[in-house]
Design a protein around this motif. Structure first.
Motif, PDB file in Angstrom:
ATOM      1  N   ALA A  68       0.803  -1.218   0.000  1.00  8.63           N
ATOM      2  CA  ALA A  68       0.000   0.000   0.000  1.00  8.63           C
ATOM      3  C   ALA A  68       0.834   1.265   0.000  1.00  8.63           C
ATOM      4  O   ALA A  68       0.373   2.322  -0.439  1.00  8.63           O
ATOM      5  N   ALA A  69       2.038   1.176   0.496  1.00  8.20           N
ATOM      6  CA  ALA A  69       2.943   2.318   0.561  1.00  8.20           C
ATOM      7  C   ALA A  69       4.370   1.786   0.604  1.00  8.20           C
ATOM      8  O   ALA A  69       4.587   0.622   0.964  1.00  8.20           O
ATOM      9  N   PRO A  70       5.337   2.609   0.254  1.00  8.63           N
ATOM     10  CA  PRO A  70       6.728   2.144   0.242  1.00  8.63           C
ATOM     11  C   PRO A  70       7.326   2.069   1.652  1.00  8.63           C
ATOM     12  O   PRO A  70       8.389   2.626   1.935  1.00  8.63           O
ATOM     13  N   VAL A  71       6.628   1.363   2.519  1.00  4.91           N
ATOM     14  CA  VAL A  71       7.009   1.264   3.928  1.00  4.91           C
ATOM     15  C   VAL A  71       6.852  -0.187   4.361  1.00  4.91           C
ATOM     16  O   VAL A  71       5.747  -0.733   4.346  1.00  4.91           O
ATOM     17  N   LEU A  72       7.952  -0.816   4.757  1.00  2.00           N
ATOM     18  CA  LEU A  72       7.961  -2.199   5.203  1.00  2.00           C
ATOM     19  C   LEU A  72       8.273  -2.249   6.691  1.00  2.00           C
ATOM     20  O   LEU A  72       8.739  -1.262   7.280  1.00  2.00           O
ATOM     21  N   VAL A  73       8.064  -3.420   7.295  1.00  2.00           N
ATOM     22  CA  VAL A  73       8.409  -3.633   8.696  1.00  2.00           C
ATOM     23  C   VAL A  73       9.778  -4.314   8.757  1.00  2.00           C
ATOM     24  O   VAL A  73       9.966  -5.409   8.234  1.00  2.00           O
ATOM     25  N   ALA A  74      10.722  -3.651   9.387  1.00  3.39           N
ATOM     26  CA  ALA A  74      12.089  -4.154   9.486  1.00  3.39           C
ATOM     27  C   ALA A  74      12.164  -5.351  10.422  1.00  3.39           C
ATOM     28  O   ALA A  74      11.339  -5.493  11.339  1.00  3.39           O
ATOM     29  N   PRO A  75      13.152  -6.218  10.226  1.00  6.73           N
ATOM     30  CA  PRO A  75      13.322  -7.343  11.145  1.00  6.73           C
ATOM     31  C   PRO A  75      13.881  -6.874  12.486  1.00  6.73           C
ATOM     32  O   PRO A  75      14.931  -6.238  12.539  1.00  6.73           O
ATOM     33  N   THR A  76      13.161  -7.164  13.544  1.00 11.54           N
ATOM     34  CA  THR A  76      13.614  -6.874  14.900  1.00 11.54           C
ATOM     35  C   THR A  76      13.333  -8.091  15.768  1.00 11.54           C
ATOM     36  O   THR A  76      12.441  -8.884  15.464  1.00 11.54           O
ATOM     37  N   VAL A 271      14.106   6.704  10.082  1.00 10.38           N
ATOM     38  CA  VAL A 271      12.898   7.114   9.351  1.00 10.38           C
ATOM     39  C   VAL A 271      11.758   7.258  10.352  1.00 10.38           C
ATOM     40  O   VAL A 271      11.383   6.296  11.024  1.00 10.38           O
ATOM     41  N   ARG A 272      11.221   8.449  10.452  1.00 10.61           N
ATOM     42  CA  ARG A 272      10.236   8.747  11.496  1.00 10.61           C
ATOM     43  C   ARG A 272       8.891   9.215  10.963  1.00 10.61           C
ATOM     44  O   ARG A 272       7.924   9.293  11.710  1.00 10.61           O
ATOM     45  N   SER A 273       8.816   9.576   9.680  1.00 11.85           N
ATOM     46  CA  SER A 273       7.612  10.235   9.173  1.00 11.85           C
ATOM     47  C   SER A 273       7.478  10.028   7.675  1.00 11.85           C
ATOM     48  O   SER A 273       8.401   9.552   7.009  1.00 11.85           O
ATOM     49  N   GLY A 274       6.320  10.439   7.154  1.00 13.67           N
ATOM     50  CA  GLY A 274       6.126  10.415   5.720  1.00 13.67           C
ATOM     51  C   GLY A 274       7.086  11.335   4.998  1.00 13.67           C
ATOM     52  O   GLY A 274       7.479  11.069   3.856  1.00 13.67           O
ATOM     53  N   ARG A 275       7.465  12.412   5.637  1.00 17.65           N
ATOM     54  CA  ARG A 275       8.451  13.317   5.042  1.00 17.65           C
ATOM     55  C   ARG A 275       9.773  12.593   4.808  1.00 17.65           C
ATOM     56  O   ARG A 275      10.400  12.736   3.755  1.00 17.65           O
ATOM     57  N   ASP A 276      10.186  11.770   5.784  1.00 18.03           N
ATOM     58  CA  ASP A 276      11.408  10.995   5.613  1.00 18.03           C
ATOM     59  C   ASP A 276      11.258   9.950   4.513  1.00 18.03           C
ATOM     60  O   ASP A 276      12.201   9.666   3.777  1.00 18.03           O
ATOM     61  N   VAL A 277      10.067   9.358   4.402  1.00 14.56           N
ATOM     62  CA  VAL A 277       9.818   8.383   3.340  1.00 14.56           C
ATOM     63  C   VAL A 277       9.999   9.042   1.976  1.00 14.56           C
ATOM     64  O   VAL A 277      10.671   8.501   1.087  1.00 14.56           O
ATOM     65  N   VAL A 278       9.426  10.213   1.799  1.00 15.69           N
ATOM     66  CA  VAL A 278       9.543  10.918   0.521  1.00 15.69           C
ATOM     67  C   VAL A 278      10.996  11.291   0.257  1.00 15.69           C
ATOM     68  O   VAL A 278      11.483  11.154  -0.878  1.00 15.69           O
ATOM     69  N   ARG A 279      11.711  11.720   1.274  1.00 16.02           N
ATOM     70  CA  ARG A 279      13.137  12.015   1.097  1.00 16.02           C
ATOM     71  C   ARG A 279      13.900  10.787   0.618  1.00 16.02           C
ATOM     72  O   ARG A 279      14.733  10.857  -0.284  1.00 16.02           O
ATOM     73  N   ALA A 280      13.621   9.646   1.243  1.00 20.52           N
ATOM     74  CA  ALA A 280      14.325   8.418   0.888  1.00 20.52           C
ATOM     75  C   ALA A 280      14.035   8.024  -0.560  1.00 20.52           C
ATOM     76  O   ALA A 280      14.940   7.636  -1.311  1.00 20.52           O
ATOM     77  N   LEU A 281      12.768   8.123  -0.966  1.00 23.64           N
ATOM     78  CA  LEU A 281      12.420   7.777  -2.341  1.00 23.64           C
ATOM     79  C   LEU A 281      13.090   8.720  -3.331  1.00 23.64           C
ATOM     80  O   LEU A 281      13.576   8.286  -4.383  1.00 23.64           O
ATOM     81  N   ALA A 282      13.127  10.001  -3.000  1.00 21.38           N
ATOM     82  CA  ALA A 282      13.753  10.966  -3.897  1.00 21.38           C
ATOM     83  C   ALA A 282      15.253  10.728  -4.020  1.00 21.38           C
ATOM     84  O   ALA A 282      15.856  11.043  -5.060  1.00 21.38           O
ATOM     85  N   LEU A 283      15.865  10.164  -2.994  1.00 22.54           N
ATOM     86  CA  LEU A 283      17.299   9.840  -3.039  1.00 22.54           C
ATOM     87  C   LEU A 283      17.553   8.502  -3.734  1.00 22.54           C
ATOM     88  O   LEU A 283      18.711   8.105  -3.879  1.00 22.54           O
ATOM     89  N   GLY A 284      16.498   7.811  -4.146  1.00 16.15           N
ATOM     90  CA  GLY A 284      16.673   6.614  -4.947  1.00 16.15           C
ATOM     91  C   GLY A 284      16.254   5.311  -4.318  1.00 16.15           C
ATOM     92  O   GLY A 284      16.389   4.249  -4.942  1.00 16.15           O
ATOM     93  N   ALA A 285      15.743   5.333  -3.089  1.00 20.66           N
ATOM     94  CA  ALA A 285      15.302   4.098  -2.449  1.00 20.66           C
ATOM     95  C   ALA A 285      13.975   3.639  -3.047  1.00 20.66           C
ATOM     96  O   ALA A 285      13.134   4.452  -3.442  1.00 20.66           O
ATOM     97  N   ARG A 286      13.793   2.335  -3.097  1.00 13.58           N
ATOM     98  CA  ARG A 286      12.523   1.767  -3.538  1.00 13.58           C
ATOM     99  C   ARG A 286      11.489   1.852  -2.431  1.00 13.58           C
ATOM    100  O   ARG A 286      10.292   2.050  -2.684  1.00 13.58           O
TER     101      ARG A 286
END
Length: 342
Positions: A68-76, A271-286
């Motif tokens: 649904a969004a470019p946000v996954l749950v990391a392994p912890t 990564v704490r917010s949607g703003r960080d998600v958009v930053r990451a995508l703009a820097l080239g992350a999937r």
């Protein structure tokens, strides 16, 4: 206080102090832990104007899986320390939010049980001192429906954490949830002789795509692909391994350039917010992966808390995309950001 800080304080209030410190702490002086969040703030947005953003679509794919969004749950590790339902609740909340779970080797719930409750999921692999145990884990995860393996490459030894001074005892039933026949605990510790060759070994064993997590250098990223990896996760283990390591937002552009579209690049750390998600995508992350915030949601509300965290980040991502002039993930491109001062 930010939404993340509020959530963290709520988790602090309900978790035993040793458990909270185990999850929240970083290695050494926690310089990298702090730098991870700070580094995203140095990436400034350059919003477009006069774009039709009446509809914003945050959906995307990772290794072919629709989310649904470019946000996954990391392994912890050891989610039952945070909530009695542990990884089951995490899996349920992740699936309800339309996201993807990366299940840790250090799960405190049986792999097969989590798989039954999950939507799409990947399995995180530690190469253990007993390679037979690793082989068994991978075979079980593959049989249970894992869609990919995520080899953690930055833990030949566990980082030293000042907050965690041995005050936390992992219950034996949690530690052994997937290690019923283990006779020597030392054999379940991470191996220090992991190499690029193990990427091919894992792929041959599972026939699944393999990503390598813990990559902070372009040359390492390129070697991972040459060895058969389908992609990499830019990560410093949430600041829990080598203190003083480069922040992930700083390392991401170099890795993206080295991968050059030949594989998928994900990122975690701060990564704490949607703003960080958009930053990451703009820097080239999937896509990005969330670790601690998901644990805080789990601790406070169980499966509903996990779903809430992921849904709120998804909604925040859509809001930031709209204000930046991007109506889809594909429109979040490098021209939307510039490096500024913190």
């Amino acid at each position: 206080m930010t939404p993340y800080a509020i959530l963290e304080e709520r988790a602090r209030a309900v978790l035993p102090r040793p458990v909270f410190d185990y999850y929240a702490g970083g290695a050494g002086d926690e310089d990298t832990l702090a730098a991870n969040a700070r580094a995203w703030s140095a990436v400034r947005l350059r919003p477009r104007v006069l774009r039709d953003v009446s509809r914003v679509d945050t959906s995307t794919t990772v290794l072919g899986a629709r989310i649904a969004a470019p946000v996954l749950v990391a392994p912890t590790a050891f989610h039952r320390l945070a909530h009695p339902s542990g990884e089951l609740a995490t899996a349920e909340g992740t699936a309800a939010a339309g996201s993807l779970l990366v299940l840790s080797t250090r799960s405190s719930t049986r792999i097969e049980s989590v798989a039954a409750a999950a939507g799409p999921w990947w399995f995180q692999v530690y190469l253990l001192r007993d390679r037979g145990l690793t082989k068994e884990f991978v075979q079980r995860a593959t049989a249970a429906g894992a869609r990919a393996l995520v080899l953690t490459g930055d833990t030949p030894y566990v980082g030293r954490k000042r907050r965690d001074r041995g005050s936390l005892a992992i219950p034996d039933e949690d530690f052994r949830a997937n290690l019923e026949r283990l006779t020597d605990v030392a054999l379940a510790e991470q191996a220090a002789n992991v190499t690029f060759d193990d990427i091919g070994w894992l792929h041959e064993l599972s026939r699944l795509p393999v990503l390598v997590k813990g990559v902070l250098r372009g040359d390492d990223a390129a070697r991972c692909l040459e060895a058969g990896a389908a992609g990499v996760v830019v990560s410093n283990h949430g600041g829990r391994q080598l203190d003083g390591a480069v922040a992930t937002a700083e390392a991401l552009p170099e890795v993206v350039e080295a991968i050059a579209g030949r594989g998928e690049v994900l990122v975690d750390g701060g990564v704490r917010s949607g703003r960080d998600v958009v930053r990451a995508l703009a820097l080239g992350a999937r896509a990005v992966l969330l670790g601690r915030s998901v644990l805080w949601g789990l601790a406070t509300e169980g499966a509903a808390g996990v779903q809430r965290v992921l849904t709120e980040v998804q909604e925040d991502t859509a809001h930031v995309m709209a204000l930046a002039g991007a109506s889809s993930v594909d429109e979040v491109t490098s021209d939307l950001v510039t490096l500024g001062a913190v």
